[in-house]
Structure formats: C-alpha cells, structure tokens
Design a protein around this motif. Sequence first.
Motif, PDB file in Angstrom:
ATOM      1  N   ARG A   1      -1.092   1.425  -5.296  1.00 46.26           N
ATOM      2  CA  ARG A   1      -1.199   1.621  -3.847  1.00 46.26           C
ATOM      3  C   ARG A   1      -2.500   1.016  -3.336  1.00 46.26           C
ATOM      4  NH1 ARG A   1       0.724   7.324  -4.819  1.00 46.26           N
ATOM      5  NH2 ARG A   1       2.917   7.382  -4.194  1.00 46.26           N
ATOM      6  N   ALA A   2      -3.585   1.335  -4.024  1.00 52.29           N
ATOM      7  CA  ALA A   2      -4.895   0.841  -3.610  1.00 52.29           C
ATOM      8  C   ALA A   2      -4.969  -0.679  -3.675  1.00 52.29           C
ATOM      9  CB  ALA A   2      -5.984   1.454  -4.483  1.00 52.29           C
ATOM     10  N   ALA A   3      -4.204  -1.286  -4.571  1.00 46.89           N
ATOM     11  CA  ALA A   3      -4.219  -2.742  -4.722  1.00 46.89           C
ATOM     12  C   ALA A   3      -3.379  -3.452  -3.664  1.00 46.89           C
ATOM     13  CB  ALA A   3      -3.720  -3.123  -6.114  1.00 46.89           C
TER      14      ALA A   3
ATOM     15  N   ALA B   1      -4.641  -6.968  -6.888  1.00 43.12           N
ATOM     16  CA  ALA B   1      -5.090  -6.950  -5.494  1.00 43.12           C
ATOM     17  C   ALA B   1      -5.327  -8.371  -4.983  1.00 43.12           C
ATOM     18  CB  ALA B   1      -6.374  -6.128  -5.369  1.00 43.12           C
TER      19      ALA B   1
ATOM     20  N   ALA C   1      -1.247   5.547  -7.845  1.00 39.87           N
ATOM     21  CA  ALA C   1      -2.476   5.543  -7.044  1.00 39.87           C
ATOM     22  C   ALA C   1      -3.177   4.186  -7.149  1.00 39.87           C
ATOM     23  CB  ALA C   1      -3.404   6.663  -7.506  1.00 39.87           C
ATOM     24  N   THR C   2      -3.183   3.619  -8.332  1.00 38.56           N
ATOM     25  CA  THR C   2      -3.847   2.333  -8.554  1.00 38.56           C
ATOM     26  C   THR C   2      -3.138   1.209  -7.822  1.00 38.56           C
ATOM     27  OG1 THR C   2      -4.705   3.016 -10.714  1.00 38.56           O
ATOM     28  CG2 THR C   2      -4.520   0.645 -10.304  1.00 38.56           C
TER      29      THR C   2
ATOM     30  N   GLY D   1       0.792  -1.219   0.000  1.00 39.42           N
ATOM     31  CA  GLY D   1       0.000   0.000   0.000  1.00 39.42           C
ATOM     32  C   GLY D   1       0.823   1.266   0.000  1.00 39.42           C
ATOM     33  N   ASP D   2       2.115   1.145   0.243  1.00 41.18           N
ATOM     34  CA  ASP D   2       3.039   2.287   0.189  1.00 41.18           C
ATOM     35  C   ASP D   2       4.306   1.811  -0.514  1.00 41.18           C
ATOM     36  OD1 ASP D   2       4.294   4.720   0.542  1.00 41.18           O
ATOM     37  OD2 ASP D   2       4.822   4.348   2.649  1.00 41.18           O
TER      38      ASP D   2
END
Length: 247
Positions: A218-220, A195, A215-216, A17-18
């Motif tokens: 990170r969200a995954a 994800a 951004a994508t 996530g980071d």
Amino acid sequence: MTYAAKAKLFADLHVPGDPLVLYNIWDAGTARAVADAGAHALATGSWSVAEAQGYRDGEEIPLELLLTLCARITATQHLPLSVDFEGGFASAPDQITANVAQVVAIGAVGVNFEDQIIGGTGVHDIAIQSARVAAVRAASADLFVNARTDLFLQEPDASKHASLIPETLERAAAYAQAGASGFFVPGLRDPDLIAQICQATKLPVNVMMRGLDLATVRAAGVARASYGPMPYADAMQALAARFNALT
C-alpha cells in the motif's frame, strides 16, 4: 450486468495505494469460498489450475480444459474474473487474439499475459511482446490486460533487481502503448524498487505477495496484490495435515 460494465467495475478496483486483493483460485469451489469470504473480484493462478488437474505450469493444461474450468467459475459466481492466461497458448498474434476471444466469450473480464518464452528460455524481445500484447487487446476493447514481465522471476539474485529497473520501465511503457491495462512484476520484493515502478508508469502496478505484506505494498503505491500459487500450496498442506492427524 453487461460485460462492459463488469469489466469497468474490475478496472476501477485497481487503485494505487489501495490495492485490489486477489487470493488466486483454481476452480468453481475455491471461487465460491473466496467470494463468500468477501472478495471483490476473482483471479485464477495458472500454476494452481494446472496442478489441481494433474498438469505442470507452462501451458501444459489443454486450452479447452482451462476454458471449461473458467466457464464454471463465471457460471456460478457474479464477481469479475481474471484468468491467468500465461503466454496466450499460441505464438502467432492472430491465434493469440482468437484464444483470448474464447476467454472473453466465457465471461472473464481480465487476463494475465506474460512475456517469458513458454517452453524456452528468457523473455520475448520488447517489440515482439508488444505485438503480442496488442494481439490480446484486439480480442476486446473492454478486457483488462494485465501485462506481466518475468524479468525478476528469472533473476533469483535480488541484489541484481535494481539493474533491471530501466528495462522494466521500458517494457511497461511499450506494453501500455500496445494496449495493456496493468503491469505485473512478480518476483520483485524490494519496496523501494516497487515504489519506483509505481511512480514511473501510468499503469496500475500488480505485485506477487510472496515476501511482502499489504501495509508495505500500500505504502509503495501498488494497485493490485496477487497471491499466485500460495493459496493452493497452503490448501494442499492443510489437507495433508488433516489426513495425517487421523492416522
């Protein structure tokens, strides 16, 4: 900083996530540029390193030359370095261990290690590749072994990628058992599938940032974002454009 401490620092940068952002380099000059721009770590890309020296990707560059180039990076930069080591420049596990030991000796704290059959077709059988991953691990207990699967790169039809997930997860589990530190799935661009892999494996997941944005991923839940050959390709295009502007 000791080798073990630098290796731990590199491993700790892999946070789901980071993600650790690796803008892949190909020599000491590009390493300096990326380091001065604020990078937390460095990573070579095999395609870029080979092309910059007039070779094609696929272990055509002599191992001695690759090690020399990487040694110049570790000699001139303090950041942790991961080397794209393709298939280990060998078939036999004991020779893979010996080759990876040379990477460790020049101060690199990570390697990418892929499961495609260099010079052949397809990918190695899971059991065979697991033994090869174990051979990489045998070179150093501290080394970050980023085990790469080429399943998605070798399937150009993205609509078929979902069907590859069961084997992908089987490989992730087997490579983790063999000593892998991370799992690399270049060629996969579907955020939902990415994800799914991030949630199903205990290994930090690495993706190639072609067709993806930070951004994508990170969200995954991605822990490492690599740019592969794109920095080299962009740099060469910019160089040609500058020349053309003069003529």
